[in-house]
Structure formats: C-alpha cells, structure tokens
Design a protein around this motif. Structure first.
Motif, PDB file in Angstrom:
ATOM      1  N   UNK A  19      -2.452   2.258  -0.542  1.00 42.86           N
ATOM      2  CA  UNK A  19      -1.631   1.049  -0.606  1.00 42.86           C
ATOM      3  C   UNK A  19      -2.487  -0.209  -0.410  1.00 42.86           C
ATOM      4  N   UNK A  20      -3.469  -0.123   0.485  1.00 45.64           N
ATOM      5  CA  UNK A  20      -4.341  -1.274   0.711  1.00 45.64           C
ATOM      6  C   UNK A  20      -5.173  -1.585  -0.531  1.00 45.64           C
ATOM      7  N   UNK A  21      -5.708  -0.554  -1.162  1.00 45.30           N
ATOM      8  CA  UNK A  21      -6.492  -0.761  -2.378  1.00 45.30           C
ATOM      9  C   UNK A  21      -5.634  -1.264  -3.534  1.00 45.30           C
ATOM     10  N   UNK A  22      -4.336  -0.974  -3.481  1.00 43.83           N
ATOM     11  CA  UNK A  22      -3.411  -1.444  -4.504  1.00 43.83           C
ATOM     12  C   UNK A  22      -2.806  -2.804  -4.186  1.00 43.83           C
ATOM     13  N   UNK A  23      -3.376  -3.518  -3.214  1.00 41.93           N
ATOM     14  CA  UNK A  23      -2.910  -4.851  -2.797  1.00 41.93           C
ATOM     15  C   UNK A  23      -1.461  -4.854  -2.318  1.00 41.93           C
ATOM     16  N   UNK A  24      -1.036  -3.784  -1.684  1.00 39.13           N
ATOM     17  CA  UNK A  24       0.293  -3.701  -1.086  1.00 39.13           C
ATOM     18  C   UNK A  24       0.112  -3.722   0.431  1.00 39.13           C
ATOM     19  N   UNK A  25      -0.228  -4.915   0.952  1.00 42.02           N
ATOM     20  CA  UNK A  25      -0.650  -5.034   2.348  1.00 42.02           C
ATOM     21  C   UNK A  25       0.453  -4.699   3.347  1.00 42.02           C
ATOM     22  N   UNK A  26       1.680  -5.135   3.085  1.00 41.26           N
ATOM     23  CA  UNK A  26       2.780  -4.832   4.022  1.00 41.26           C
ATOM     24  C   UNK A  26       3.022  -3.335   4.126  1.00 41.26           C
ATOM     25  N   UNK A  27       3.040  -2.666   2.997  1.00 36.40           N
ATOM     26  CA  UNK A  27       3.255  -1.223   2.994  1.00 36.40           C
ATOM     27  C   UNK A  27       2.087  -0.511   3.655  1.00 36.40           C
ATOM     28  N   UNK A  28       0.882  -1.004   3.438  1.00 37.02           N
ATOM     29  CA  UNK A  28      -0.297  -0.408   4.080  1.00 37.02           C
ATOM     30  C   UNK A  28      -0.203  -0.524   5.598  1.00 37.02           C
ATOM     31  N   UNK A  29       0.261  -1.664   6.094  1.00 37.53           N
ATOM     32  CA  UNK A  29       0.400  -1.835   7.546  1.00 37.53           C
ATOM     33  C   UNK A  29       1.487  -0.919   8.113  1.00 37.53           C
ATOM     34  N   UNK A  30       2.569  -0.750   7.368  1.00 33.39           N
ATOM     35  CA  UNK A  30       3.631   0.165   7.792  1.00 33.39           C
ATOM     36  C   UNK A  30       3.100   1.591   7.902  1.00 33.39           C
ATOM     37  N   UNK A  31       2.336   2.023   6.915  1.00 32.76           N
ATOM     38  CA  UNK A  31       1.788   3.370   6.942  1.00 32.76           C
ATOM     39  C   UNK A  31       0.678   3.500   7.973  1.00 32.76           C
ATOM     40  N   UNK A  32      -0.053   2.427   8.244  1.00 32.99           N
ATOM     41  CA  UNK A  32      -1.053   2.463   9.311  1.00 32.99           C
ATOM     42  C   UNK A  32      -0.376   2.674  10.667  1.00 32.99           C
ATOM     43  N   UNK A  33       0.761   2.026  10.873  1.00 38.41           N
ATOM     44  CA  UNK A  33       1.511   2.221  12.119  1.00 38.41           C
ATOM     45  C   UNK A  33       2.012   3.662  12.221  1.00 38.41           C
ATOM     46  N   UNK A  34       2.481   4.213  11.118  1.00 35.26           N
ATOM     47  CA  UNK A  34       2.933   5.609  11.132  1.00 35.26           C
ATOM     48  C   UNK A  34       1.763   6.554  11.403  1.00 35.26           C
ATOM     49  N   UNK A  35       0.596   6.243  10.845  1.00 36.05           N
ATOM     50  CA  UNK A  35      -0.590   7.066  11.098  1.00 36.05           C
ATOM     51  C   UNK A  35      -0.929   7.069  12.582  1.00 36.05           C
ATOM     52  N   UNK A  36      -0.941   5.886  13.182  1.00 34.96           N
ATOM     53  CA  UNK A  36      -1.211   5.801  14.616  1.00 34.96           C
ATOM     54  C   UNK A  36      -0.179   6.551  15.433  1.00 34.96           C
ATOM     55  N   UNK A  37       1.093   6.443  15.043  1.00 33.96           N
ATOM     56  CA  UNK A  37       2.170   7.146  15.743  1.00 33.96           C
ATOM     57  C   UNK A  37       1.968   8.655  15.681  1.00 33.96           C
ATOM     58  N   UNK A  38       1.692   9.170  14.499  1.00 27.77           N
ATOM     59  CA  UNK A  38       1.538  10.621  14.348  1.00 27.77           C
ATOM     60  C   UNK A  38       0.307  11.137  15.079  1.00 27.77           C
ATOM     61  N   UNK A  39      -0.801  10.430  14.967  1.00 26.24           N
ATOM     62  CA  UNK A  39      -2.035  10.900  15.617  1.00 26.24           C
ATOM     63  C   UNK A  39      -1.898  10.821  17.134  1.00 26.24           C
ATOM     64  N   UNK A  40      -1.359   9.725  17.636  1.00 29.81           N
ATOM     65  CA  UNK A  40      -1.149   9.600  19.078  1.00 29.81           C
ATOM     66  C   UNK A  40      -0.223  10.698  19.594  1.00 29.81           C
ATOM     67  N   UNK A  41       0.843  10.943  18.870  1.00 32.54           N
ATOM     68  CA  UNK A  41       1.814  11.953  19.287  1.00 32.54           C
ATOM     69  C   UNK A  41       1.205  13.349  19.264  1.00 32.54           C
ATOM     70  N   UNK A  42       0.278  13.589  18.345  1.00 32.86           N
ATOM     71  CA  UNK A  42      -0.294  14.933  18.223  1.00 32.86           C
ATOM     72  C   UNK A  42      -1.150  15.306  19.428  1.00 32.86           C
ATOM     73  N   UNK A  43      -1.660  14.319  20.144  1.00 31.54           N
ATOM     74  CA  UNK A  43      -2.516  14.613  21.289  1.00 31.54           C
ATOM     75  C   UNK A  43      -1.758  14.612  22.624  1.00 31.54           C
ATOM     76  N   UNK A  44      -0.444  14.516  22.601  1.00 34.29           N
ATOM     77  CA  UNK A  44       0.325  14.499  23.849  1.00 34.29           C
ATOM     78  C   UNK A  44       0.601  15.889  24.409  1.00 34.29           C
TER      79      UNK A  44
END
Length: 80
Positions: A19-44
């Motif tokens: 999404x970032x390479x496709x110049x869809x910055x808002x969507x990229x930030x949304x998916x970056x937040x989801x990535x952080x959520x999933x990775x953080x949750x996986x280590x709990x």
C-alpha cells in the motif's frame, strides 16, 4: 496459536509495504497498526481460548467498520 498471529502480522506487514509503494498512505498506516497489534499480541503468551476471543473481537470490529464504511461513506455507483 501465537504463531498464527505472527503470520497475520507478517501478511499485514506485506500489505503495508504494498500500500505504501502504491501511494495509499492512509491504508498503509492502518495496516501498519494492525501489524503492530498482531505481532505484539503474538508475544503475550495467552491461552488458546483468549487468542480466539481476541480474534473474534477483532473480526467484530472489522466487520462493523467495513459495513459502516460501505453503507454510509462510499459513493453510490462506485463513484462513477
């Protein structure tokens, strides 16, 4: 079950880059937040039942947001 959340984090990370390479910055930030959520949750180290409850809550929020967006925010006729 924690590994599946890392897999979800990996794929949302891939989507973030695309999404970032496709110049869809808002969507990229949304998916970056989801990535952080999933990775953080996986280590709990939660129980499998708790992981399923969290994933069910995630899906509920996603479907509610997606339904709201497609019903009230998208232009009729696909913007044509």
């Amino acid at each position: 079950m924690d590994r599946m959340f890392r897999v979800c984090g990996f794929w949302t990370g891939i989507f973030t880059v695309m999404f970032y390479l496709g110049d869809m910055d808002r969507t990229a930030m949304l998916f970056l937040a989801q990535t952080g959520f999933f990775v953080l949750l996986s280590y709990l180290k939660l129980s499998e039942r708790m992981y399923l409850y969290v994933f069910g809550a995630y899906l509920t929020v996603f479907f509610a947001g997606f339904t709201y967006w497609t019903t009230f925010m998208m232009p009729l006729g696909g913007g044509l």
